[in-house]
Design a protein around this motif. Sequence first.
Motif, PDB file in Angstrom:
ATOM      1  N   SER A   4     -62.409   1.730  19.513  1.00 36.78           N
ATOM      2  CA  SER A   4     -63.555   2.119  20.327  1.00 36.78           C
ATOM      3  C   SER A   4     -64.842   1.573  19.697  1.00 36.78           C
ATOM      4  O   SER A   4     -64.811   0.926  18.643  1.00 36.78           O
ATOM      5  N   THR A  58     -67.147   2.755  17.941  1.00 40.20           N
ATOM      6  CA  THR A  58     -67.423   3.128  16.548  1.00 40.20           C
ATOM      7  C   THR A  58     -66.723   2.188  15.569  1.00 40.20           C
ATOM      8  O   THR A  58     -67.242   1.903  14.486  1.00 40.20           O
ATOM      9  N   VAL A  78     -79.612   1.195  17.014  1.00 38.67           N
ATOM     10  CA  VAL A  78     -78.913   1.372  18.284  1.00 38.67           C
ATOM     11  C   VAL A  78     -79.871   0.896  19.372  1.00 38.67           C
ATOM     12  O   VAL A  78     -80.983   1.416  19.476  1.00 38.67           O
ATOM     13  N   THR A  95     -77.764   6.179  23.739  1.00 38.07           N
ATOM     14  CA  THR A  95     -77.146   6.873  24.871  1.00 38.07           C
ATOM     15  C   THR A  95     -77.375   8.381  24.838  1.00 38.07           C
ATOM     16  O   THR A  95     -77.409   9.037  25.875  1.00 38.07           O
ATOM     17  N   ASP A 147     -76.287  -2.078  17.583  1.00 37.73           N
ATOM     18  CA  ASP A 147     -75.309  -1.408  18.429  1.00 37.73           C
ATOM     19  C   ASP A 147     -75.782  -1.595  19.873  1.00 37.73           C
ATOM     20  O   ASP A 147     -76.754  -0.976  20.307  1.00 37.73           O
ATOM     21  N   ILE A 197     -73.670  -1.091  22.305  1.00 41.64           N
ATOM     22  CA  ILE A 197     -72.467  -0.537  22.951  1.00 41.64           C
ATOM     23  C   ILE A 197     -72.736  -0.104  24.387  1.00 41.64           C
ATOM     24  O   ILE A 197     -71.925  -0.352  25.273  1.00 41.64           O
ATOM     25  N   GLN A 238     -66.052   0.304  27.512  1.00 38.34           N
ATOM     26  CA  GLN A 238     -66.065   1.381  28.524  1.00 38.34           C
ATOM     27  C   GLN A 238     -67.437   1.694  29.091  1.00 38.34           C
ATOM     28  O   GLN A 238     -67.615   2.697  29.762  1.00 38.34           O
TER      29      GLN A 238
HETATM   30  N1  PLP Z   1     -72.944   3.803  20.178  1.00 35.99           N
HETATM   31  C1  PLP Z   1     -73.435   4.120  21.380  1.00 35.99           C
HETATM   32  C2  PLP Z   1     -74.810   3.702  21.738  1.00 35.99           C
HETATM   33  C3  PLP Z   1     -72.653   4.850  22.287  1.00 35.99           C
HETATM   34  O1  PLP Z   1     -73.144   5.167  23.485  1.00 35.99           O
HETATM   35  C4  PLP Z   1     -71.355   5.241  21.903  1.00 35.99           C
HETATM   36  C5  PLP Z   1     -70.525   6.061  22.814  1.00 35.99           C
HETATM   37  O2  PLP Z   1     -70.986   6.758  23.679  1.00 35.99           O
HETATM   38  C6  PLP Z   1     -70.895   4.879  20.650  1.00 35.99           C
HETATM   39  C7  PLP Z   1     -71.709   4.178  19.820  1.00 35.99           C
HETATM   40  C8  PLP Z   1     -69.544   5.289  20.196  1.00 35.99           C
HETATM   41  O3  PLP Z   1     -68.581   4.607  20.916  1.00 35.99           O
HETATM   42  P1  PLP Z   1     -67.063   5.111  20.949  1.00 35.99           P
HETATM   43  O4  PLP Z   1     -67.058   6.510  21.430  1.00 35.99           O
HETATM   44  O5  PLP Z   1     -66.455   4.109  21.915  1.00 35.99           O
HETATM   45  O6  PLP Z   1     -66.526   4.959  19.579  1.00 35.99           O
END
Ligand code: PLP
Length: 374
Positions: free
Chosen positions: A59, A61, A129, A133, A158, A160, A183
Amino acid sequence: MTLLMIPGPVALHQRVLNAMAKPMINHRSKEFANIYEECVSILKDVFHTKNDIFILSGSGTSGMEAAVSNVVDGDDVITTVNGKFGARFKKIAELYGNAIPVEYRWGNSVELDDIKKALENGAKVVTMVHNETSVGILNPAKEVAALAKKYDALFIMDGISSIGGVDAPIDKWGVDIAIAGSQKCLAAPPGLVAISVSEKAWKRIEETRAPYYLDMKEYRRYANKEVTQTPYTPAIPLFFALQEALRMLREEGMQERIKRHRRCAEAVRKAMEAMGLELFPCLNEISRHSNTVTAVNMPEGITDKQLRDGMREKGVLIAGGQGHLAGKIFRIGHMGIISAKEVLLTIEALESVLAEHGIGTGEGVAAAEQVLKI
Ligand code: PLP
């Protein structure tokens, strides 16, 4: 069917779901190599990068940990924190090195001067980040990347929950390691993470003691084999799905996708405002509201449970606050393949739940429609 409006995992297109139902293949075959290479090729356009990209089975992380653990071995790491995922980066940095947090109340903006001061003390790695989120804020990654470069530090971003949905030109900004989760904006299932590595980052990686499973040099060695591979058995069905999701992204076009995310986010924000609700983030001139998730202060007169249960009963799943923000905010995810229709259904449900508690103005849907031009 429940409408998934949480900030990941996001709803999947039927084409993506169907892709996962294919028979298993050998991960050391040309067939898998073709899928992996196609995904990397599209991702390079999504990241706007010529840097190497690797796709890890794990995932988001795991991508954060891969980034830090490959370049930090006891070193100082400036780690910006204004939400839950920034705090996670800090914990990872503490594990592999010496974290120097530049920390704010969750939802408050990052100040460049604070990062500059921290860089003046000589740290050679900065984490941030991009789209926090947990609080619905878009952090100033471009500006921080430029600062890091000025002080000859590596910049780990990040992305993500931003890459694939908002503008994040990795090479133009000078991001050394960028991470995207499957995801979120890529609209694939959870479980894969894409990570880009710059030339400057490679130099550092080559001098740093590597972790085992997340050793980026091994990912590079296997990717460069005659038949492209990953070091360990990849999550093959997720690759089938990612390939299809990325083909859909390419069909839509990255610029169109960014516009769609922007429009949907604006519609949600305008609706909140029209309904008399208050957005949670506290912005300065270099921070923005997120275009992939909106965080809203919980209005008086309703509890988190009442709000989210009410929404669920109307068929819409939204998220609550994380950590100490539980009960204080709610979050609406609007990333991936969502369109005007899903946004309006969400606002409609929210208006109706709030109205049952005597809250709101009843003007949210009209405000959203105006932005969406419906
Ligand atoms: N970083 C951000 C900005 C996220 O939104 C998330 C998950 O919501 C993560 C890291 C962690 O990702 P995961 O839950 O896929 O490990």
